[in-house]
Every structure is written in structure tokens, then in C-alpha cells.
Design a protein around this motif. Structure first.
Motif, PDB file in Angstrom:
ATOM      1  N   VAL A  50      88.745  24.575  73.707  1.00  0.00           N
ATOM      2  CA  VAL A  50      88.055  23.822  74.886  1.00  0.00           C
ATOM      3  C   VAL A  50      86.918  24.359  75.502  1.00  0.00           C
ATOM      4  CG1 VAL A  50      88.681  23.164  77.259  1.00  0.00           C
ATOM      5  CG2 VAL A  50      90.282  22.864  75.393  1.00  0.00           C
ATOM      6  N   LEU A  51      86.908  25.639  75.539  1.00  0.00           N
ATOM      7  CA  LEU A  51      85.722  26.400  76.230  1.00  0.00           C
ATOM      8  C   LEU A  51      84.491  26.242  75.172  1.00  0.00           C
ATOM      9  CD1 LEU A  51      87.332  29.593  77.584  1.00  0.00           C
ATOM     10  CD2 LEU A  51      86.555  27.574  78.883  1.00  0.00           C
ATOM     11  N   VAL A  52      84.685  26.214  73.923  1.00  0.00           N
ATOM     12  CA  VAL A  52      83.640  26.173  72.827  1.00  0.00           C
ATOM     13  C   VAL A  52      83.109  24.543  73.134  1.00  0.00           C
ATOM     14  CG1 VAL A  52      82.972  25.673  70.498  1.00  0.00           C
ATOM     15  CG2 VAL A  52      84.443  27.815  71.330  1.00  0.00           C
ATOM     16  N   GLN A  53      83.845  23.677  73.339  1.00  0.00           N
ATOM     17  CA  GLN A  53      83.678  22.208  73.688  1.00  0.00           C
ATOM     18  C   GLN A  53      82.648  22.278  74.607  1.00  0.00           C
ATOM     19  OE1 GLN A  53      86.942  19.474  73.774  1.00  0.00           O
ATOM     20  NE2 GLN A  53      87.747  20.101  71.820  1.00  0.00           N
ATOM     21  N   LEU A  54      83.133  22.573  75.875  1.00  0.00           N
ATOM     22  CA  LEU A  54      82.290  22.779  76.991  1.00  0.00           C
ATOM     23  C   LEU A  54      81.094  23.459  76.837  1.00  0.00           C
ATOM     24  CD1 LEU A  54      82.076  22.334  80.126  1.00  0.00           C
ATOM     25  CD2 LEU A  54      83.348  24.394  80.532  1.00  0.00           C
ATOM     26  N   ILE A 110      87.873  20.711  81.502  1.00  0.00           N
ATOM     27  CA  ILE A 110      88.943  21.299  80.984  1.00  0.00           C
ATOM     28  C   ILE A 110      90.334  20.634  80.747  1.00  0.00           C
ATOM     29  CG2 ILE A 110      90.227  23.666  80.896  1.00  0.00           C
ATOM     30  CD1 ILE A 110      87.884  24.992  81.695  1.00  0.00           C
ATOM     31  N   LYS A 111      90.614  20.504  82.083  1.00  0.00           N
ATOM     32  CA  LYS A 111      91.755  19.586  82.448  1.00  0.00           C
ATOM     33  C   LYS A 111      91.933  18.316  81.376  1.00  0.00           C
ATOM     34  CE  LYS A 111      92.719  20.904  87.150  1.00  0.00           C
ATOM     35  NZ  LYS A 111      92.755  20.333  88.572  1.00  0.00           N
ATOM     36  N   ALA A 112      90.718  17.585  81.491  1.00  0.00           N
ATOM     37  CA  ALA A 112      90.886  16.384  80.594  1.00  0.00           C
ATOM     38  C   ALA A 112      91.019  16.707  79.087  1.00  0.00           C
ATOM     39  CB  ALA A 112      89.558  15.522  80.881  1.00  0.00           C
ATOM     40  N   GLN A 113      90.474  17.584  78.964  1.00  0.00           N
ATOM     41  CA  GLN A 113      90.437  18.093  77.322  1.00  0.00           C
ATOM     42  C   GLN A 113      91.730  18.672  76.784  1.00  0.00           C
ATOM     43  OE1 GLN A 113      88.063  17.452  74.898  1.00  0.00           O
ATOM     44  NE2 GLN A 113      86.967  16.454  76.604  1.00  0.00           N
ATOM     45  N   LEU A 114      92.392  19.368  78.015  1.00  0.00           N
ATOM     46  CA  LEU A 114      93.732  19.911  77.544  1.00  0.00           C
ATOM     47  C   LEU A 114      94.853  18.884  77.792  1.00  0.00           C
ATOM     48  CD1 LEU A 114      93.704  23.447  79.637  1.00  0.00           C
ATOM     49  CD2 LEU A 114      93.795  22.902  77.069  1.00  0.00           C
ATOM     50  N   ASN A 115      94.526  17.689  78.462  1.00  0.00           N
ATOM     51  CA  ASN A 115      95.552  16.758  78.615  1.00  0.00           C
ATOM     52  C   ASN A 115      95.271  15.280  77.889  1.00  0.00           C
ATOM     53  OD1 ASN A 115      97.576  15.736  79.967  1.00  0.00           O
ATOM     54  ND2 ASN A 115      96.498  14.583  81.633  1.00  0.00           N
ATOM     55  N   GLY A 116      94.209  15.554  77.109  1.00  0.00           N
ATOM     56  CA  GLY A 116      93.835  14.475  76.194  1.00  0.00           C
ATOM     57  C   GLY A 116      94.521  13.861  75.001  1.00  0.00           C
ATOM     58  N   ALA A 117      95.511  14.814  74.808  1.00  0.00           N
ATOM     59  CA  ALA A 117      96.666  14.349  74.102  1.00  0.00           C
ATOM     60  C   ALA A 117      97.809  13.421  74.746  1.00  0.00           C
ATOM     61  CB  ALA A 117      97.533  15.508  73.134  1.00  0.00           C
ATOM     62  N   GLY A 118      97.967  13.521  76.048  1.00  0.00           N
ATOM     63  CA  GLY A 118      98.707  12.765  76.611  1.00  0.00           C
ATOM     64  C   GLY A 118      98.588  11.254  76.763  1.00  0.00           C
ATOM     65  N   PRO A 119      99.234  10.388  77.091  1.00  0.00           N
ATOM     66  CA  PRO A 119      98.977   9.010  77.315  1.00  0.00           C
ATOM     67  C   PRO A 119      98.484   8.590  78.535  1.00  0.00           C
ATOM     68  CG  PRO A 119     101.423   9.544  78.059  1.00  0.00           C
ATOM     69  CD  PRO A 119     100.989  10.796  77.569  1.00  0.00           C
ATOM     70  N   ASP A 120      97.724   7.601  78.248  1.00  0.00           N
ATOM     71  CA  ASP A 120      96.634   7.188  79.409  1.00  0.00           C
ATOM     72  C   ASP A 120      97.680   6.433  80.523  1.00  0.00           C
ATOM     73  OD1 ASP A 120      94.379   6.097  80.706  1.00  0.00           O
ATOM     74  OD2 ASP A 120      94.301   4.270  79.728  1.00  0.00           O
ATOM     75  N   SER A 132     101.842  31.160  70.057  1.00  0.00           N
ATOM     76  CA  SER A 132     102.208  30.000  70.600  1.00  0.00           C
ATOM     77  C   SER A 132     100.989  28.918  70.668  1.00  0.00           C
ATOM     78  CB  SER A 132     102.693  29.702  72.004  1.00  0.00           C
ATOM     79  OG  SER A 132     101.827  30.257  72.844  1.00  0.00           O
ATOM     80  N   GLY A 133      99.842  29.225  70.122  1.00  0.00           N
ATOM     81  CA  GLY A 133      98.696  28.729  69.763  1.00  0.00           C
ATOM     82  C   GLY A 133      97.863  28.420  71.200  1.00  0.00           C
ATOM     83  N   VAL A 134      98.153  29.028  72.140  1.00  0.00           N
ATOM     84  CA  VAL A 134      97.382  28.774  73.724  1.00  0.00           C
ATOM     85  C   VAL A 134      96.122  29.297  73.589  1.00  0.00           C
ATOM     86  CG1 VAL A 134      97.579  29.305  75.978  1.00  0.00           C
ATOM     87  CG2 VAL A 134      99.635  28.765  74.687  1.00  0.00           C
TER      88      VAL A 134
END
Length: 103
Positions: A30-34, A48-58, A21-23
Motif C-alpha cells: 500500500v505504501l508503494v502504491q501511494l 491507505i484505508k481505501a487500499q486496505l479495505n479494497g477487498a471488502g464489499p461496497d 501473517s502477511g501484514v
């Protein structure tokens, strides 16, 4: 011993599911970015939350879209009412298509 194999089998099945599923790729990314951040954030979990939720609308964009949707809905309702009124007025001057020729 067989209970251990069942648990191991379920764990492996779950791991394959996450992989398919790509999880796992997303979390790894995300961990590599951190890890690559020069200035580590004070709160890694928020990062981590911000990176995972980055695709969502502001949230601000969401509110603007809700307002625009409400305005457009009102305009739509007004235009539909106007269309209905104009159709009924038009019917006074034009016969129905299935009425046939007038004599």
C-alpha cells in the motif's frame, strides 16, 4: 540491561508475527502504491484505508445483498410451508411406508 533485551525480544517476536501473517507485505504494498501515485491524494490516510479495505464489499452492494437475502428468505419460508401442506395432503392418499401391505 536485561530489561532492554526482553523488550527487544518481544519487539522481534512481534515483527516475525506481522511478517508471517502477511501484514508487513500488505502495508508495504500500500505504501508503494501511494509512493507511485502521480497525483498524490490530499489525505494519505484515507488513501491507505481505501487500499486496505479494497477487498471488502461496497456498501451499496451490501445493501442489495441484504435485500436479496430477505426476499429469498421469504420465498424459502413460503415454499417450506407449501411443501409441508402438500406432504400432509399426500399422506391422506398414500399409506406410510412402514405400515405394511393392506389386506
Amino acid at each position: 540491561m536485561s530489561h532492554y533485551r526482553v523488550a527487544e525480544s518481544k519487539r522481534e517476536e512481534f515483527r516475525r508475527y506481522l511478517e508471517k501473517s502477511g501484514v508487513l507485505d500488505t502495508i508495504t504494498s500500500v505504501l508503494v502504491q501511494l509512493y507511485e501515485e502521480n497525483d498524490k491524494p490530499d489525505n494519505a490516510l484515507d488513501f491507505i484505508k481505501a487500499q486496505l479495505n479494497g477487498a471488502g464489499p461496497d456498501p451499496v452492494d451490501s445493501e442489495a445483498l441484504r435485500t436479496e437475502l430477505a426476499d429469498l428468505q421469504q420465498k424459502y419460508d413460503r415454499l417450506m410451508g407449501e411443501n409441508k401442506e402438500l406432504r400432509s395432503r399426500l399422506m391422506q392418499y398414500e399409506p406410510l411406508p412402514d405400515a405394511g401391505p393392506a389386506k
